[in-house]
Design a protein around this motif. Sequence first.
Motif, short mmCIF file in Angstrom:
data_model
loop_
_atom_site.label_atom_id
_atom_site.label_comp_id
_atom_site.label_asym_id
_atom_site.label_seq_id
_atom_site.Cartn_x
_atom_site.Cartn_y
_atom_site.Cartn_z
N ASP A 1 41.14 23.50 73.26
CA ASP A 1 42.01 22.49 73.85
C ASP A 1 41.54 21.12 73.38
OD1 ASP A 1 43.62 20.89 75.39
OD2 ASP A 1 42.74 21.46 77.32
N MET B 1 41.36 35.15 77.83
CA MET B 1 41.22 34.23 76.70
C MET B 1 40.12 33.22 76.98
SD MET B 1 44.02 31.73 74.88
CE MET B 1 44.81 33.10 74.02
N SER C 1 40.76 33.26 71.47
CA SER C 1 40.05 32.00 71.67
C SER C 1 41.02 30.83 71.53
CB SER C 1 38.93 31.85 70.64
OG SER C 1 38.00 32.92 70.75
N ALA C 2 40.80 29.79 72.34
CA ALA C 2 41.65 28.61 72.28
C ALA C 2 40.79 27.36 72.39
CB ALA C 2 42.69 28.62 73.40
N GLU D 1 44.09 25.01 65.49
CA GLU D 1 45.25 25.87 65.25
C GLU D 1 44.89 27.03 64.33
OE1 GLU D 1 49.88 25.59 63.62
OE2 GLU D 1 48.61 23.79 63.67
N THR E 1 38.48 29.60 76.43
CA THR E 1 38.98 28.27 76.10
C THR E 1 37.86 27.25 76.26
OG1 THR E 1 41.19 28.82 76.91
CG2 THR E 1 40.68 26.50 76.64
N SER F 1 42.44 29.49 66.15
CA SER F 1 43.12 30.35 67.12
C SER F 1 43.98 31.41 66.44
CB SER F 1 43.98 29.49 68.05
OG SER F 1 43.16 28.64 68.84
#
Length: 286
Positions: A60, A28, A57-58, A48, A30, A51
């Motif tokens: 943070d 993933m 994909s994230a 949110e 990030t 993703s």
Amino acid sequence: MRIIKTAVMAVLILVFTGSMFSCGDNGMSTIIAAGSTSVQPYAEILAEKYSALYPDSAIDVQGGGSAAGIEAAEAGTAEIGMSSRALTEDESALLWSVEIAKDGLAVIVNPKNPIKNLTLEQVKDIYANTVADWSDVGGNKAKIHVITREEGSGTRSAFQDLIMEKAQITPKAIVQDSNGAVRQLVSSDPNSIGFISLGLVDETVKAVELDGVEATSANVINGTYNLSRPFLFLSKGEPEGLAKQFIDFTLSPEGQQLLINEGLIPVTPDTPDSSNMSNSETEGNG
């Protein structure tokens, strides 16, 4: 200044630690977006949705304040910095930036307060403590409880620039570290006054008219309500990879519509009609 530096260092440590895990064993991707606590709740909504569309994909999203976001972007410890104030000339020379939305600033009082309208000069005098009683501005006889944001906050910086100019906010003001905290305090104190993101005004507080103009997103757009500020994404250089893709999504019609739904004002010309913009009930910081 020590408090600001401590907050900035804390965010830099967090984002540096997080960057060590920017690519997990599961493949993933990030990235970190850090900074303004005003931008933070909206960035979380965008992250949110992004993703959900792209599960590999994230994003943070971290807070810390505009100053911390600018520092993180300059240091390269966050792929995206977030600011709720315009950059200085020196900062602009070091950073790439894009405005993702505009946000109105609302001056709020408790719903039980009979005050419906204040002039900008009256707000300035209240925050400079040259006016200290509600009866001096047409209200009931009661001491005004002034609530402000902390030093380093983009919300406070915008309020200082747009209303206070060279006057200083009284040191007697009650300092809170988020829009949500200011709103909560004003909602529980009939004699208080505060300022928050327009998108976070709800039924627990009352946004006063300023010089007879109602605090609405529509009035920010038509130019009659002048208290607004930019929401910015920043990076050390031209964004690449996931950072660029997330920023492109934010500026797309879908991303802009998400921000409209939360009470912000779009910046891209191809955004769907924003005439039905509603105030957010997001309980985020500001």
